[in-house]
Design an enzyme around this catalytic site. Structure first.
Site, PDB file in Angstrom:
ATOM      1  N   ARG A 220      47.850   4.596  53.169  1.00 39.18           N
ATOM      2  CA  ARG A 220      47.788   4.852  51.720  1.00 39.18           C
ATOM      3  C   ARG A 220      48.417   6.195  51.372  1.00 39.18           C
ATOM      4  O   ARG A 220      49.052   6.340  50.326  1.00 39.18           O
ATOM      5  CB  ARG A 220      46.332   4.755  51.239  1.00 39.18           C
ATOM      6  CG  ARG A 220      45.853   3.313  51.248  1.00 39.18           C
ATOM      7  CD  ARG A 220      44.373   3.208  51.047  1.00 39.18           C
ATOM      8  NE  ARG A 220      43.986   3.647  49.726  1.00 39.18           N
ATOM      9  CZ  ARG A 220      42.771   4.075  49.427  1.00 39.18           C
ATOM     10  NH1 ARG A 220      41.841   4.157  50.352  1.00 39.18           N
ATOM     11  NH2 ARG A 220      42.488   4.420  48.197  1.00 39.18           N
TER      12      ARG A 220
ATOM     13  N   ARG B 102      51.567   3.213  39.659  1.00 39.94           N
ATOM     14  CA  ARG B 102      51.702   3.703  41.021  1.00 39.94           C
ATOM     15  C   ARG B 102      53.133   3.556  41.545  1.00 39.94           C
ATOM     16  O   ARG B 102      53.399   3.892  42.693  1.00 39.94           O
ATOM     17  CB  ARG B 102      50.767   2.918  41.942  1.00 39.94           C
ATOM     18  CG  ARG B 102      49.499   3.703  42.333  1.00 39.94           C
ATOM     19  CD  ARG B 102      48.659   2.742  43.111  1.00 39.94           C
ATOM     20  NE  ARG B 102      47.704   3.307  44.012  1.00 39.94           N
ATOM     21  CZ  ARG B 102      46.402   3.381  43.763  1.00 39.94           C
ATOM     22  NH1 ARG B 102      45.917   3.031  42.605  1.00 39.94           N
ATOM     23  NH2 ARG B 102      45.580   3.814  44.691  1.00 39.94           N
TER      24      ARG B 102
ATOM     25  N   ARG C 154      34.306   1.413  51.931  1.00 44.71           N
ATOM     26  CA  ARG C 154      35.403   0.601  51.385  1.00 44.71           C
ATOM     27  C   ARG C 154      36.273   0.098  52.529  1.00 44.71           C
ATOM     28  O   ARG C 154      36.587   0.846  53.445  1.00 44.71           O
ATOM     29  CB  ARG C 154      36.249   1.456  50.419  1.00 44.71           C
ATOM     30  CG  ARG C 154      35.726   1.413  49.011  1.00 44.71           C
ATOM     31  CD  ARG C 154      36.475   2.308  48.088  1.00 44.71           C
ATOM     32  NE  ARG C 154      37.928   2.176  48.147  1.00 44.71           N
ATOM     33  CZ  ARG C 154      38.720   2.699  47.215  1.00 44.71           C
ATOM     34  NH1 ARG C 154      38.220   3.339  46.178  1.00 44.71           N
ATOM     35  NH2 ARG C 154      40.036   2.584  47.317  1.00 44.71           N
TER      36      ARG C 154
ATOM     37  N   ARG D  58      34.080   9.589  52.044  1.00 46.04           N
ATOM     38  CA  ARG D  58      33.952   8.374  51.245  1.00 46.04           C
ATOM     39  C   ARG D  58      33.784   7.160  52.156  1.00 46.04           C
ATOM     40  O   ARG D  58      33.017   6.246  51.856  1.00 46.04           O
ATOM     41  CB  ARG D  58      35.199   8.206  50.363  1.00 46.04           C
ATOM     42  CG  ARG D  58      35.038   7.149  49.312  1.00 46.04           C
ATOM     43  CD  ARG D  58      36.073   7.251  48.241  1.00 46.04           C
ATOM     44  NE  ARG D  58      37.333   6.671  48.669  1.00 46.04           N
ATOM     45  CZ  ARG D  58      38.418   6.654  47.892  1.00 46.04           C
ATOM     46  NH1 ARG D  58      38.411   7.208  46.707  1.00 46.04           N
ATOM     47  NH2 ARG D  58      39.539   6.107  48.319  1.00 46.04           N
TER      48      ARG D  58
ATOM     49  N   LYS E  65      40.122  11.138  41.266  1.00 45.76           N
ATOM     50  CA  LYS E  65      40.480  10.497  40.000  1.00 45.76           C
ATOM     51  C   LYS E  65      39.312   9.680  39.436  1.00 45.76           C
ATOM     52  O   LYS E  65      38.986   9.804  38.264  1.00 45.76           O
ATOM     53  CB  LYS E  65      41.679   9.547  40.176  1.00 45.76           C
ATOM     54  CG  LYS E  65      42.982  10.212  40.533  1.00 45.76           C
ATOM     55  CD  LYS E  65      44.142   9.237  40.457  1.00 45.76           C
ATOM     56  CE  LYS E  65      44.036   8.063  41.425  1.00 45.76           C
ATOM     57  NZ  LYS E  65      44.101   8.421  42.860  1.00 45.76           N
TER      58      LYS E  65
HETATM   59  P1  AMP Z   1      42.269   2.703  44.141  1.00 45.51           P
HETATM   60  O1  AMP Z   1      40.859   2.271  43.899  1.00 45.51           O
HETATM   61  O2  AMP Z   1      42.942   3.193  42.892  1.00 45.51           O
HETATM   62  O3  AMP Z   1      42.369   3.685  45.268  1.00 45.51           O
HETATM   63  O4  AMP Z   1      43.091   1.408  44.586  1.00 45.51           O
HETATM   64  C1  AMP Z   1      42.732   0.686  45.749  1.00 45.51           C
HETATM   65  C2  AMP Z   1      43.868  -0.213  46.166  1.00 45.51           C
HETATM   66  O5  AMP Z   1      44.152  -1.154  45.120  1.00 45.51           O
HETATM   67  C3  AMP Z   1      45.192   0.488  46.415  1.00 45.51           C
HETATM   68  O6  AMP Z   1      45.286   1.026  47.716  1.00 45.51           O
HETATM   69  C4  AMP Z   1      46.181  -0.672  46.202  1.00 45.51           C
HETATM   70  O7  AMP Z   1      46.175  -1.563  47.297  1.00 45.51           O
HETATM   71  C5  AMP Z   1      45.547  -1.411  45.032  1.00 45.51           C
HETATM   72  N1  AMP Z   1      46.031  -0.857  43.752  1.00 45.51           N
HETATM   73  C6  AMP Z   1      45.303  -0.183  42.806  1.00 45.51           C
HETATM   74  N2  AMP Z   1      46.070   0.158  41.773  1.00 45.51           N
HETATM   75  C7  AMP Z   1      47.314  -0.283  42.061  1.00 45.51           C
HETATM   76  C8  AMP Z   1      48.566  -0.207  41.387  1.00 45.51           C
HETATM   77  N3  AMP Z   1      48.681   0.413  40.203  1.00 45.51           N
HETATM   78  N4  AMP Z   1      49.640  -0.782  41.984  1.00 45.51           N
HETATM   79  C9  AMP Z   1      49.542  -1.419  43.175  1.00 45.51           C
HETATM   80  N5  AMP Z   1      48.404  -1.503  43.865  1.00 45.51           N
HETATM   81  C10 AMP Z   1      47.291  -0.951  43.320  1.00 45.51           C
END
Ligand code: AMP
Length: 195
Positions: A144, A88, A133, A127, A13
């Site tokens: 996740r 999400r 990360r 990654r 994404k």
């Molecule tokens: P991402 O970079 O999109 O993979 O997001 C990393 C982490 O941020 C996720 O595993 C969640 O802990 C938190 N996060 C990101 N977007 C959301 C969302 N829309 N709702 C809840 N937690 C989020």
């Protein structure tokens, strides 16, 4: 147009979003990036968010929607934006509908990036090696994925009932995936080709 880029962790994404927003000239709203920024700045929101993110859990809906709502109020978001990693949960999708309705707008397209589980796991491991990360450890990756299936996958059904979803094969080269995404956007906009 307000576009949701939907897909499991590791579906690409972020990579695709960065390219697409440059072309469409709309803001990129990555809640993951916004929350990581808040964490880096050490704000109260960032610290609370980190306690969930670092363990592969979802940050509570009200916090995430608050951040998105504030960003949506910026003038550059009035004509649309690309949501990456948001919504999400079904509750976030409902709250987003409310936010956009208040602005006389709505989600116009949901791009669902489909990638097989074995490929997702391989990408997440890569990654982990390259980006370091904190939430890409084997244990948090597994959590996740579980969280995605339990809490995020239902968001797709929410949008499917409104015929907003276009599913894209997210496997193969980055360029090939990008072309498929552009074709979907182009079709939805009914406009000139997107390069
Ligand atoms: P991402 O970079 O999109 O993979 O997001 C990393 C982490 O941020 C996720 O595993 C969640 O802990 C938190 N996060 C990101 N977007 C959301 C969302 N829309 N709702 C809840 N937690 C989020």
């Amino acid at each position: 147009m307000f576009i949701v880029l939907f897909g499991p962790p590791g579906s690409g994404k972020g990579t695709q979003a960065h390219r697409l927003v440059r072309h469409l000239r709309i803001p990129h709203l990555s809640t993951g990036e916004m929350l990581r920024d808040a964490k880096r700045q050490g704000s109260a929101l960032g610290l609370t968010a980190a306690s969930f993110m670092d363990h592969g859990r979802l940050v509570p809906d009200d916090l995430v929607v608050g951040v998105v709502s504030e960003r949506l109020s910026s003038p550059d978001c009035q004509g649309g934006c690309l949501f990456d990693g948001f919504p999400r949960t079904v509750e976030q999708a409902r709250l987003l509908d409310d936010e956009l309705a208040r602005r006389q707008s709505q989600v116009g397209l949901v791009i669902n990036l489909c990638v097989e589980t074995t490929e997702l796991e391989r990408r997440m491991r890569d990654r982990q090696k390259n980006e370091h990360r904190v939430d890409d450890t084997p244990e948090t990756i597994r959590r996740r994925m579980r969280v995605f299936h339990a809490q995020t996958a239902p968001v797709l059904s929410y949008y499917e009932t409104r015929q907003l979803v276009v599913s894209i094969d997210g496997q193969g080269g980055m360029d090939a995936v990008y072309e498929r995404i552009c074709a979907a956007v182009e079709q939805q906009r009914g406009s000139a080709p997107v390069n």
